[in-house]
Design a protein around this motif. Structure first.
Motif, short mmCIF file in Angstrom:
data_model
loop_
_atom_site.label_atom_id
_atom_site.label_comp_id
_atom_site.label_asym_id
_atom_site.label_seq_id
_atom_site.Cartn_x
_atom_site.Cartn_y
_atom_site.Cartn_z
N GLU A 10 17.19 -2.98 -49.22
CA GLU A 10 17.53 -3.98 -50.23
C GLU A 10 18.85 -4.66 -49.88
OE1 GLU A 10 16.03 -1.04 -51.12
OE2 GLU A 10 14.25 -2.29 -51.44
N GLU A 11 19.82 -3.83 -49.47
CA GLU A 11 21.11 -4.39 -49.12
C GLU A 11 21.01 -5.26 -47.86
OE1 GLU A 11 24.13 -1.33 -49.51
OE2 GLU A 11 25.56 -2.70 -48.58
N LEU A 12 20.20 -4.80 -46.93
CA LEU A 12 19.97 -5.57 -45.69
C LEU A 12 19.42 -6.97 -46.03
CD1 LEU A 12 18.29 -4.38 -42.46
CD2 LEU A 12 17.16 -6.16 -43.72
N SER A 13 18.47 -6.99 -46.93
CA SER A 13 17.83 -8.26 -47.30
C SER A 13 18.82 -9.19 -47.99
CB SER A 13 16.63 -8.00 -48.22
OG SER A 13 15.72 -7.15 -47.57
N ARG A 14 19.62 -8.62 -48.89
CA ARG A 14 20.61 -9.44 -49.60
C ARG A 14 21.67 -9.96 -48.65
NH1 ARG A 14 20.23 -5.60 -53.70
NH2 ARG A 14 22.06 -4.53 -52.93
N GLU A 15 22.11 -9.09 -47.73
CA GLU A 15 23.15 -9.46 -46.77
C GLU A 15 22.64 -10.60 -45.86
OE1 GLU A 15 26.16 -8.17 -46.82
OE2 GLU A 15 26.80 -9.36 -45.07
N GLY A 42 11.90 -8.94 -47.35
CA GLY A 42 12.92 -8.83 -48.40
C GLY A 42 13.87 -10.01 -48.37
N LEU A 43 14.24 -10.42 -47.17
CA LEU A 43 15.11 -11.60 -47.01
C LEU A 43 14.41 -12.83 -47.60
CD1 LEU A 43 17.15 -13.63 -45.71
CD2 LEU A 43 15.94 -13.29 -43.55
N TYR A 44 13.14 -13.01 -47.27
CA TYR A 44 12.40 -14.18 -47.76
C TYR A 44 12.30 -14.15 -49.29
CZ TYR A 44 11.19 -15.10 -42.85
OH TYR A 44 11.27 -15.37 -41.50
N ASP A 234 19.89 -1.15 -41.48
CA ASP A 234 20.14 -0.17 -42.53
C ASP A 234 20.51 1.15 -41.85
OD1 ASP A 234 17.68 0.83 -41.70
OD2 ASP A 234 16.60 0.23 -43.50
N GLU A 235 21.01 2.10 -42.64
CA GLU A 235 21.49 3.37 -42.07
C GLU A 235 20.44 4.03 -41.18
OE1 GLU A 235 24.21 5.12 -41.90
OE2 GLU A 235 25.55 4.14 -43.34
N ALA A 236 19.18 3.97 -41.63
CA ALA A 236 18.11 4.64 -40.86
C ALA A 236 17.94 4.00 -39.48
CB ALA A 236 16.81 4.60 -41.64
N ALA A 237 17.95 2.69 -39.42
CA ALA A 237 17.77 1.99 -38.14
C ALA A 237 19.00 2.14 -37.25
CB ALA A 237 17.47 0.52 -38.38
#
Ligand code: GLP
Length: 259
Positions: A10-15, A42-44, A234-237
């Motif tokens: 979610e944060e990745l998409s917002r960023e 998510g970005l879209y 994100d942290e996982a990636a």
């Protein structure tokens, strides 16, 4: 390379949306390169929300799709053009004539690729190219072994890519074996690049792309040679990155300075 590590998808998409919004504010006639895949969804969504709820206008923007399956036109519900349209374009105020798509059903695909390259040049080049990364390290459909100077062309897809793409197809229908893609050389000519990667199954390939040698076996690694790339993970990636703590520290410093 600016490496931004955030907590989750979610944060990745917002960023990422923030980044597009900033570029758009500085340049309302932005030439935006659009990628397909689960990662930018998510970005879209966030861009659609910014348009709908906050009045962010895209009416002078021109878009260029990065990839398409050979044999599929943008009207085919399984095509990547359809995916991008459904998830983004049809919800925005971009005039139809400003949405440029690769057509996998073009009568003469080679000629179509040359035409697309010319279109990008005539538009003045791509200002901001959005990218995901495949599990084989590809950008677009530039599979391992692609020339790092390649232009828009037809590409035979890697077995892993075909398998990964199959999840978007109805049971019994296999994903296409060939695609049309912007070349590595074409992508590198973009003024700025934003690469997104999410989840643990991308962690290993992300570390190869960012920290490994520049090689045609991981075409995303060529981005190390581009002067203006932001990678949002994100942290996982980000979990396999050796210098993860350094990237976080460097980003914190930049933020403190308001960069
Ligand atoms: C696809 C597309 C790429 C995309 C990549 C990763 O094959 N050609 O544009 O970035 O694979 O997809 P995903 O984001 O679904 O993992």
């Amino acid at each position: 390379m600016r490496i931004v590590i955030v907590r989750d998808y979610e944060e990745l998409s917002r960023e990422a949306a923030r980044k597009v919004k900033t570029r758009l504010a500085a340049r309302p006639d932005l030439k935006l390169g659009l990628c397909a895949g689960s990662t930018p969804e998510g970005l879209y969504k966030e861009l659609v929300r910014l348009h709908r709820d906050e009045g962010l206008s895209f009416k002078r923007v021109q878009t260029f799709n990065l990839v398409e399956y050979l044999g599929m036109g943008p009207g085919d519900p399984n095509s990547l053009g359809f995916f991008i349209s459904e998830n983004l374009l049809r919800h925005l105020d971009i005039p139809e004539t400003n949405r440029h798509v690769l057509d996998g059903r073009a009568e003469n695909p080679e000629k179509h690729c040359r035409w697309y390259e010319d279109l990008i040049i005539k538009a003045g080049g791509i200002d901001l190219q959005l990218l995901g990364i495949g599990r084989v390290g590809h950008i677009g459909f530039n599979e391992p072994g692609s020339s790092l100077a390649s232009r828009t062309r037809i590409k035979k897809l890697d077995e892993q890519t075909i398998q990964d793409n199959s999840r978007f197809f109805p049971p019994g229908r296999t994903a296409p074996e060939r695609g049309i893609t912007l070349g590595v050389g074409t992508i590198l000519e973009s003024e700025e690049i934003l690469l997104l990667a999410s989840s643990a199954n991308k962690a290993e390939i992300v570390s190869k792309a960012i920290e490994g040698p520049v090689t045609n076996q991981v075409t995303a690694s060529i981005l190390q040679l581009h002067p203006k790339v932001t990678v949002i993970l994100d942290e996982a990636a980000a979990s396999c990155l050796e210098r993860k703590e350094y990237y976080k520290y460097a980003e914190e410093q930049r933020r403190r300075k308001g960069e």
